[in-house]
Design a protein around this motif. Sequence first.
Motif, short mmCIF file in Angstrom:
data_model
loop_
_atom_site.label_atom_id
_atom_site.label_comp_id
_atom_site.label_asym_id
_atom_site.label_seq_id
_atom_site.Cartn_x
_atom_site.Cartn_y
_atom_site.Cartn_z
N TYR A 197 12.03 84.36 45.09
CA TYR A 197 12.05 85.69 44.48
C TYR A 197 13.45 86.30 44.48
CZ TYR A 197 10.99 90.66 43.90
OH TYR A 197 10.96 91.95 43.47
N PHE A 198 14.25 85.99 45.49
CA PHE A 198 15.57 86.60 45.63
C PHE A 198 16.66 85.66 45.13
CE2 PHE A 198 13.00 88.58 48.99
CZ PHE A 198 13.16 89.90 48.65
N THR A 199 17.76 86.25 44.69
CA THR A 199 18.90 85.45 44.24
C THR A 199 19.63 84.89 45.47
OG1 THR A 199 20.50 87.26 44.31
CG2 THR A 199 19.24 86.98 42.24
N ARG A 200 20.49 83.95 45.21
CA ARG A 200 21.28 83.36 46.30
C ARG A 200 22.12 84.43 47.00
NH1 ARG A 200 23.96 78.02 47.14
NH2 ARG A 200 25.65 78.48 48.58
N ASN A 201 22.74 85.31 46.22
CA ASN A 201 23.56 86.36 46.81
C ASN A 201 22.74 87.32 47.67
OD1 ASN A 201 25.88 85.37 45.66
ND2 ASN A 201 25.77 86.72 43.87
N GLU A 202 21.53 87.63 47.24
CA GLU A 202 20.67 88.52 48.02
C GLU A 202 20.29 87.87 49.35
OE1 GLU A 202 18.48 91.07 44.48
OE2 GLU A 202 17.69 89.10 45.02
N ILE A 203 19.88 86.62 49.31
CA ILE A 203 19.51 85.91 50.54
C ILE A 203 20.73 85.79 51.46
CG2 ILE A 203 18.81 83.67 51.48
CD1 ILE A 203 16.49 85.27 50.48
N ASP A 204 21.89 85.52 50.90
CA ASP A 204 23.10 85.44 51.73
C ASP A 204 23.35 86.77 52.44
OD1 ASP A 204 23.50 82.80 51.01
OD2 ASP A 204 25.07 83.24 49.55
N LEU A 205 23.18 87.87 51.74
CA LEU A 205 23.35 89.19 52.35
C LEU A 205 22.33 89.40 53.47
CD1 LEU A 205 24.57 92.05 52.45
CD2 LEU A 205 22.90 92.69 50.68
N PHE A 206 21.08 89.01 53.23
CA PHE A 206 20.04 89.17 54.24
C PHE A 206 20.36 88.34 55.48
CE2 PHE A 206 16.90 89.57 50.46
CZ PHE A 206 17.46 90.78 50.09
N ARG A 207 20.87 87.14 55.28
CA ARG A 207 21.21 86.28 56.41
C ARG A 207 22.40 86.84 57.20
NH1 ARG A 207 18.70 81.03 56.26
NH2 ARG A 207 17.71 80.70 54.27
N ILE A 208 23.36 87.39 56.50
CA ILE A 208 24.50 88.01 57.18
C ILE A 208 24.01 89.17 58.06
CG2 ILE A 208 26.57 89.43 56.82
CD1 ILE A 208 27.08 87.62 54.31
N ALA A 209 23.13 89.99 57.51
CA ALA A 209 22.57 91.09 58.29
C ALA A 209 21.75 90.56 59.46
CB ALA A 209 21.71 91.99 57.40
N ALA A 210 21.03 89.47 59.26
CA ALA A 210 20.19 88.90 60.31
C ALA A 210 21.01 88.47 61.52
CB ALA A 210 19.38 87.73 59.77
N VAL A 211 22.23 88.01 61.29
CA VAL A 211 23.08 87.57 62.39
C VAL A 211 23.36 88.72 63.36
CG1 VAL A 211 25.38 86.66 62.98
CG2 VAL A 211 24.05 85.62 61.14
N ALA A 212 23.29 89.96 62.88
CA ALA A 212 23.50 91.11 63.75
C ALA A 212 22.44 91.19 64.85
CB ALA A 212 23.50 92.40 62.93
N TYR A 213 21.30 90.54 64.64
CA TYR A 213 20.25 90.52 65.66
C TYR A 213 20.75 89.85 66.93
CZ TYR A 213 15.82 89.50 67.97
OH TYR A 213 14.81 89.41 68.88
N ALA A 214 21.70 88.95 66.81
CA ALA A 214 22.23 88.20 67.94
C ALA A 214 23.31 88.98 68.70
CB ALA A 214 22.76 86.85 67.48
N ASP A 215 23.38 90.27 68.53
CA ASP A 215 24.38 91.09 69.19
C ASP A 215 23.98 91.34 70.65
OD1 ASP A 215 26.75 93.19 68.27
OD2 ASP A 215 25.59 93.89 69.99
N ALA A 216 24.95 91.44 71.53
CA ALA A 216 24.68 91.69 72.95
C ALA A 216 24.03 93.05 73.18
CB ALA A 216 25.97 91.58 73.76
N ALA A 217 24.12 93.96 72.21
CA ALA A 217 23.45 95.26 72.33
C ALA A 217 21.94 95.12 72.20
CB ALA A 217 23.98 96.22 71.26
N ARG A 218 21.49 93.93 71.80
CA ARG A 218 20.08 93.58 71.64
C ARG A 218 19.32 94.56 70.73
NH1 ARG A 218 18.41 92.91 77.52
NH2 ARG A 218 20.54 92.83 78.19
#
Length: 129
Positions: A34-55
């Motif tokens: 459903y999503f374009t490659r650029n949209e999924i790439d943006l979502f994955r970049i945001a998802a990496v923020a989940y791995a922050d030490a601030a939890r």
Amino acid sequence: MTQNDDARLLFGDRIPERFIPELRRWSREKRWGYFTRNEIDLFRIAAVAYADAARPSVGQIYRLLCALVDEDAERNSVPVRKPSLTTFRRIVKSMPDEFVRHMRFGRLRRVHTFDLVSSAAHAVGINFH
């Protein structure tokens, strides 16, 4: 971003080099049709923020992502579609487990009672001799 959200999100510690190849493989994995490659790439970049030490929670990061998408929509004529919270949670859960554990918890040492008391005593100006 609400006042309860941690302003440090997306600005955490550097990602150790040993995780870079695995994260790159993860970023090239299955894409939702459903999503374009650029949209999924943006979502994955945001998802990496989940791995922050601030939890941060998935919900905090999702709200941050939606705010970024809304801000971008105001500036561009081609808006980015937002994923549902369920879809975004699926992307976050697809990240490499070892990377997430290391970034959120692995670098933290166990805090002992003495450390807490010592730190508190120093903060309030009490010296133990």
